[in-house]
Structures are given as structure tokens and as C-alpha cells.
Design a protein around this motif. Sequence first.
Motif, PDB file in Angstrom:
ATOM      1  N   LEU A 223      35.053   0.663  32.998  1.00 42.41           N
ATOM      2  CA  LEU A 223      35.979  -0.057  33.877  1.00 42.41           C
ATOM      3  C   LEU A 223      35.950   0.514  35.290  1.00 42.41           C
ATOM      4  O   LEU A 223      35.996  -0.221  36.275  1.00 42.41           O
ATOM      5  CB  LEU A 223      37.402   0.015  33.317  1.00 42.41           C
ATOM      6  CG  LEU A 223      37.785  -0.995  32.235  1.00 42.41           C
ATOM      7  CD1 LEU A 223      39.180  -0.685  31.707  1.00 42.41           C
ATOM      8  CD2 LEU A 223      37.731  -2.419  32.769  1.00 42.41           C
ATOM      9  N   GLY A 224      35.871   1.854  35.370  1.00 40.13           N
ATOM     10  CA  GLY A 224      35.789   2.482  36.682  1.00 40.13           C
ATOM     11  C   GLY A 224      34.536   2.082  37.427  1.00 40.13           C
ATOM     12  O   GLY A 224      34.563   1.806  38.630  1.00 40.13           O
ATOM     13  N   VAL A 225      33.417   2.040  36.711  1.00 37.08           N
ATOM     14  CA  VAL A 225      32.148   1.655  37.333  1.00 37.08           C
ATOM     15  C   VAL A 225      32.180   0.199  37.783  1.00 37.08           C
ATOM     16  O   VAL A 225      31.736  -0.138  38.885  1.00 37.08           O
ATOM     17  CB  VAL A 225      30.977   1.896  36.362  1.00 37.08           C
ATOM     18  CG1 VAL A 225      29.668   1.365  36.941  1.00 37.08           C
ATOM     19  CG2 VAL A 225      30.840   3.384  36.052  1.00 37.08           C
ATOM     20  N   THR A 226      32.722  -0.681  36.935  1.00 36.69           N
ATOM     21  CA  THR A 226      32.796  -2.095  37.321  1.00 36.69           C
ATOM     22  C   THR A 226      33.718  -2.285  38.520  1.00 36.69           C
ATOM     23  O   THR A 226      33.479  -3.159  39.359  1.00 36.69           O
ATOM     24  CB  THR A 226      33.295  -2.970  36.156  1.00 36.69           C
ATOM     25  OG1 THR A 226      34.598  -2.531  35.747  1.00 36.69           O
ATOM     26  CG2 THR A 226      32.344  -2.913  34.979  1.00 36.69           C
ATOM     27  N   HIS A 227      34.751  -1.463  38.611  1.00 39.46           N
ATOM     28  CA  HIS A 227      35.649  -1.570  39.758  1.00 39.46           C
ATOM     29  C   HIS A 227      34.912  -1.198  41.050  1.00 39.46           C
ATOM     30  O   HIS A 227      35.048  -1.880  42.070  1.00 39.46           O
ATOM     31  CB  HIS A 227      36.851  -0.646  39.568  1.00 39.46           C
ATOM     32  CG  HIS A 227      37.867  -0.754  40.664  1.00 39.46           C
ATOM     33  ND1 HIS A 227      38.725  -1.819  40.778  1.00 39.46           N
ATOM     34  CD2 HIS A 227      38.151   0.075  41.721  1.00 39.46           C
ATOM     35  CE1 HIS A 227      39.502  -1.643  41.842  1.00 39.46           C
ATOM     36  NE2 HIS A 227      39.169  -0.507  42.431  1.00 39.46           N
ATOM     37  N   VAL A 228      34.141  -0.122  40.991  1.00 35.71           N
ATOM     38  CA  VAL A 228      33.399   0.314  42.184  1.00 35.71           C
ATOM     39  C   VAL A 228      32.383  -0.744  42.595  1.00 35.71           C
ATOM     40  O   VAL A 228      32.314  -1.151  43.764  1.00 35.71           O
ATOM     41  CB  VAL A 228      32.698   1.661  41.925  1.00 35.71           C
ATOM     42  CG1 VAL A 228      31.792   2.025  43.101  1.00 35.71           C
ATOM     43  CG2 VAL A 228      33.730   2.756  41.707  1.00 35.71           C
ATOM     44  N   LEU A 229      31.580  -1.197  41.626  1.00 33.80           N
ATOM     45  CA  LEU A 229      30.534  -2.165  41.942  1.00 33.80           C
ATOM     46  C   LEU A 229      31.109  -3.545  42.243  1.00 33.80           C
ATOM     47  O   LEU A 229      30.674  -4.221  43.183  1.00 33.80           O
ATOM     48  CB  LEU A 229      29.542  -2.265  40.775  1.00 33.80           C
ATOM     49  CG  LEU A 229      28.703  -1.025  40.487  1.00 33.80           C
ATOM     50  CD1 LEU A 229      27.831  -1.258  39.259  1.00 33.80           C
ATOM     51  CD2 LEU A 229      27.850  -0.654  41.684  1.00 33.80           C
ATOM     52  N   GLY A 230      32.097  -3.965  41.445  1.00 28.25           N
ATOM     53  CA  GLY A 230      32.638  -5.310  41.593  1.00 28.25           C
ATOM     54  C   GLY A 230      33.552  -5.458  42.790  1.00 28.25           C
ATOM     55  O   GLY A 230      33.251  -6.182  43.743  1.00 28.25           O
ATOM     56  N   GLN A 231      34.686  -4.749  42.775  1.00 29.14           N
ATOM     57  CA  GLN A 231      35.633  -4.862  43.885  1.00 29.14           C
ATOM     58  C   GLN A 231      35.053  -4.295  45.175  1.00 29.14           C
ATOM     59  O   GLN A 231      35.374  -4.780  46.273  1.00 29.14           O
ATOM     60  CB  GLN A 231      36.946  -4.138  43.538  1.00 29.14           C
ATOM     61  CG  GLN A 231      37.738  -4.765  42.402  1.00 29.14           C
ATOM     62  CD  GLN A 231      38.239  -6.171  42.740  1.00 29.14           C
ATOM     63  OE1 GLN A 231      38.278  -6.576  43.893  1.00 29.14           O
ATOM     64  NE2 GLN A 231      38.601  -6.930  41.706  1.00 29.14           N
ATOM     65  N   GLY A 232      34.186  -3.270  45.064  1.00 34.35           N
ATOM     66  CA  GLY A 232      33.541  -2.743  46.263  1.00 34.35           C
ATOM     67  C   GLY A 232      32.645  -3.781  46.921  1.00 34.35           C
ATOM     68  O   GLY A 232      32.648  -3.942  48.146  1.00 34.35           O
TER      69      GLY A 232
END
Length: 295
Positions: A223-232
Amino acid sequence: MTETLAKSHQAGRWRAVAVLVFGASVIGFSPILVRLTQTGPSAAGFWRLAFALPLMGIVAQRVGGQIGRPSRLGLIAGVMFALDLGFWHYGIKYTSVANATVLPNLTPVVVTAFAWMFLKERPRPLFLVALAVAISGATLMASQRAGAPGINPPLGDALSAATAFWYALYMLAISAGRKRETASVLMFWSSAAGAPLVLAAALALGESILPRDAWGWAACIGLGVTHVLGQGSIAWAMGRLPTATASVVVLVQPVVAALLGWLLFREALGPLQAIGAAVALAGVILAQGASRAKT
């Protein structure tokens, strides 16, 4: 010279659209990972932001050299995103899956209205048509999903509808913030502001905070990785696109989530869902044509 600048602008715009689609597609993995975290709804939101923070900090330092102090818009974005996570996750708990999916898709309507009133981004008539097409497709997708009525439908519906409002305010804050600071710094401080809020909500509501095994922890890290890649990626693209346009492109997310649910959990993807996905994507493509800047 003018023609060259126009072509360069158009190429940069489509690059931003591609990054935005990528970010929305990555965020489509979030519902799958939330289901695997083995924690409460708000607790899953906390781990998403907590594991994203170190990665965001590294990126921010490499891009800008220093993180600095949080801006007002970064903090506002964090509060709005925390509310978005909490309201949406509990909306799913209390109402049907269909309603919890349809109502948050009102985000582009809210964003377009706010951008029109406060940011002076007046939409073209064709863009409003594209907006209606995209939302109709997303609604058709959600209406065919199986699900129980829920344990408290009125409350769940209200929470799900509020999700659209909070995410719209988040996108508007990010859009405004991107005019003053980099996406990585903005995302770092918005995540830092949101994490303690969702953790406090999880504790107050008596949720399970810690995953039970390694698979649960892996989902939290994911979830943390998807947040960085997605929301970033979304934050980066929003510095280069009109706010209303970006909000429509993000409707790619429920299409990706539906496909992943079909592939990973064997959730049925009926013919009307497939048609709805195609209509939603058609609306996204139409919105891009309608919102092209005049050369």
C-alpha cells in the motif's frame, strides 16, 4: 517558432496524461491490498501513509535537496486525504459495494464545480458531455457488482458520498500546491499530516492495528509503494493539467480495480460491467480532446 512551441506543449501535455493514467492505474491496486492487510479500515490507511513516508522523503531530497517546512496546502491535502480514506473504507463496511463505488465517482463533478468557481477553470461544453459519459460508465460498472445491502445503508451512503467531497478537496489542494512546490515535497507533507489522523481514528474505533502475519505486512508495505507511485504520479501530472481534466482521468482507477478483482479474486465481470468500463474510458478520452489548450 509558434508552431514548434505548440507541438512541444502538446507533447508535454500528453506525457502528463500518460503519467496520470499510470498513477490512477497503480491506485487501482489499493482495494486489493486493503483486503489483504488483515487490519481495520483506518489502520490500513495508516500503514499506507506510514510506509510511504520514508520513500517520499528520499525522493523529495533527491529532487529538491531538502524537504523544508510543510506548506499550508500540503497540510490541508493531508487532512483531506485522511478523511477520504476513513470515509470511503467505512462506507464500504456499512452500505452495498455498488453504492460505495458509485457515490465516490461524483468526485469529477465536485472538482469541476470548484475549479470553475474558485480557480476560474471554465469547462467547455464538450468537456461536460465527456464528464457525463465517464461517470455514466463508472456508474454502470458499479451497478452490476454483487453485494449485500449493508448493515446501515443510509449511513454508508452518506459516508461514500462524502468521500467524493473529501477527495475533490484533496485534488484541488494538490493542484494549487503544485504551482508552488514539487510533487515529492507536497506528497511527503500531505502523507505526514494524514498518517496520525487515520491512526487516531483507528484507535478510537477499536480497530485491529497490526497485521497477523507476513502476508499482511507485505500488503501494508505494498500500500505504501502504491501510494508513492500512484498518488505521486497524480500529483506530478496535476501540476501540468487542468484540475477538472485530471479528476476525470482518475476514473480509470475503478476500471483497473474491477479487472484486478476479476483476475485475482475471480469476481465476476459481467457484460454490462465490461460495457461500463469501455464507456468510462471513452469519456476519459473524450475529455482529453475537449480540454486541449488552444494553440
